[in-house]
Design a protein around this motif. Structure first.
Motif, PDB file in Angstrom:
ATOM      1  N   MET A 196      -5.589 -48.988  -4.657  1.00 50.19           N
ATOM      2  CA  MET A 196      -6.846 -49.408  -4.044  1.00 50.19           C
ATOM      3  C   MET A 196      -7.939 -48.361  -4.239  1.00 50.19           C
ATOM      4  N   LYS A 197      -7.552 -47.102  -4.232  1.00 51.65           N
ATOM      5  CA  LYS A 197      -8.535 -46.039  -4.473  1.00 51.65           C
ATOM      6  C   LYS A 197      -9.089 -46.137  -5.890  1.00 51.65           C
ATOM      7  N   GLU A 198      -8.215 -46.433  -6.852  1.00 47.66           N
ATOM      8  CA  GLU A 198      -8.659 -46.602  -8.231  1.00 47.66           C
ATOM      9  C   GLU A 198      -9.633 -47.765  -8.354  1.00 47.66           C
ATOM     10  N   VAL A 199      -9.288 -48.881  -7.691  1.00 56.69           N
ATOM     11  CA  VAL A 199     -10.168 -50.052  -7.715  1.00 56.69           C
ATOM     12  C   VAL A 199     -11.504 -49.722  -7.069  1.00 56.69           C
ATOM     13  N   ALA A 200     -11.449 -49.008  -5.950  1.00 51.68           N
ATOM     14  CA  ALA A 200     -12.677 -48.651  -5.239  1.00 51.68           C
ATOM     15  C   ALA A 200     -13.581 -47.779  -6.098  1.00 51.68           C
ATOM     16  N   GLU A 201     -12.981 -46.826  -6.807  1.00 53.95           N
ATOM     17  CA  GLU A 201     -13.761 -45.938  -7.663  1.00 53.95           C
ATOM     18  C   GLU A 201     -14.410 -46.687  -8.817  1.00 53.95           C
ATOM     19  N   LYS A 202     -13.681 -47.650  -9.362  1.00 55.25           N
ATOM     20  CA  LYS A 202     -14.213 -48.418 -10.497  1.00 55.25           C
ATOM     21  C   LYS A 202     -15.331 -49.361 -10.073  1.00 55.25           C
ATOM     22  N   THR A 203     -15.222 -49.907  -8.873  1.00 61.22           N
ATOM     23  CA  THR A 203     -16.187 -50.912  -8.421  1.00 61.22           C
ATOM     24  C   THR A 203     -17.290 -50.346  -7.539  1.00 61.22           C
ATOM     25  N   GLY A 204     -17.121 -49.091  -7.106  1.00 67.06           N
ATOM     26  CA  GLY A 204     -18.114 -48.497  -6.228  1.00 67.06           C
ATOM     27  C   GLY A 204     -18.020 -48.972  -4.789  1.00 67.06           C
ATOM     28  N   LYS A 205     -16.897 -49.587  -4.448  1.00 66.35           N
ATOM     29  CA  LYS A 205     -16.695 -50.083  -3.083  1.00 66.35           C
ATOM     30  C   LYS A 205     -15.825 -49.106  -2.304  1.00 66.35           C
ATOM     31  N   SER A 206     -15.776 -49.302  -0.997  1.00 67.45           N
ATOM     32  CA  SER A 206     -14.887 -48.502  -0.174  1.00 67.45           C
ATOM     33  C   SER A 206     -13.456 -48.999  -0.364  1.00 67.45           C
ATOM     34  N   VAL A 207     -12.493 -48.155   0.006  1.00 70.73           N
ATOM     35  CA  VAL A 207     -11.091 -48.554  -0.084  1.00 70.73           C
ATOM     36  C   VAL A 207     -10.833 -49.771   0.796  1.00 70.73           C
ATOM     37  N   GLU A 208     -11.452 -49.785   1.973  1.00 73.09           N
ATOM     38  CA  GLU A 208     -11.269 -50.904   2.898  1.00 73.09           C
ATOM     39  C   GLU A 208     -11.801 -52.201   2.293  1.00 73.09           C
TER      40      GLU A 208
END
Length: 264
Positions: A196-208
């Protein structure tokens, strides 16, 4: 309702982090002597120390062994010859397109997710039957029922666990030994948290936000509409491992947040 596992020894495979760690903590809190397992001695020692801080007075010991191999399972059994509660928790997952999954990945998932539990159950179940008390719990997944297209090899291994668990339960007929499976849904283990952290970093969103979007997109039938905590799965396992669950045998118990869309 009070769960008391005093005098019982529990082995939880893959219990240095995530769901396994939460299960080990829950069993220790209920009074069981808990054997913490992982591949690396340093990780096992660290987990034991953390559990000791979290559950003062807990009786804990570490047993480093790679249960993905026959030799590793044999070494673990040699170090811990007898247990009352076996939680076959160790497991791996990855997202990979079916056409990109080579033969060796299918074999690896089968060895880690399935054969670890087969070998350890073969080693410990006979003793449980001889003593007329024991618990074997397989940590399967809702992915064993809803095979995910993004990781078919994982889903297949989790379905296999359900088959093994049900078959072994039939061997306990008329005894005080039970064998069950617990099926978590999406759970915020270290592996999922990292993803989820990887996804958040790629999309610019929070982990939540990334986690909420994952559930909405990939598990839209979830009734709780969120990723569960490891402790929520552990609570079910501790109950199933206890004397209070004496009439629960051969079951596939869902802690999936309602992802599996069925009334049974």
């Amino acid at each position: 309702m009070k769960i008391d596992l005093s005098g019982k020894t529990a082995l939880v495979t893959g219990s240095t982090t995530g769901i396994g760690f939460a299960i080990a903590k829950g069993l220790a809190g209920a009074g069981a002597e808990v054997v913490v397992n992982g591949r690396k001695p340093a990780a096992v020692d660290a987990a034991v120390a953390e559990l000791q801080r979290a559950v003062p007075g807990a009786v804990l010991r570490g047993a480093a062994a790679d249960v993905s191999t026959a030799a590793g399972c044999a070494a673990l059994v040699a170090a811990v010859p007898e247990v009352d509660i076996l939680v076959n928790n160790v497991g791996i997952f990855e997202l990979k397109d079916f056409f990109d999954i080579p033969d060796e990945d299918w074999t690896r998932f089968f060895e880690v997710n399935v054969m670890s539990g087969v070998r350890l159950s073969r080693a410990y179940l006979k003793g449980m039957l001889a003593r007329n008390w024991g618990r074997v719990v397989f940590i399967s997944s809702e992915s064993g029922v809803n095979i995910p297209v993004e990781m078919v090899h994982y889903g297949f291994s989790k379905t296999a666990q359900l088959s093994v668990s049900r078959g072994l339960a039939k061997l306990t007929r008329g005894t005080n030994v039970t064998v069950n499976s617990v099926l978590p849904g999406p759970t915020m283990s270290e592996g999922v948290k990292g993803f989820m952290k990887e996804v958040a970093e790629k999309t610019g969103k929070s982990v939540e936000a990334a986690a909420a979007e994952f559930v909405q997109t990939h598990r839209p039938t979830s009734i709780i509409a969120r990723i569960a905590t490891p402790e929520e799965t552990a609570n079910m396992v501790v109950y199933v491992a206890s004397p209070l669950a004496s009439a629960t045998n051969g079951a596939a118990l869902r802690v999936d947040g309602g992802v599996v869309d069925t009334i049974v």
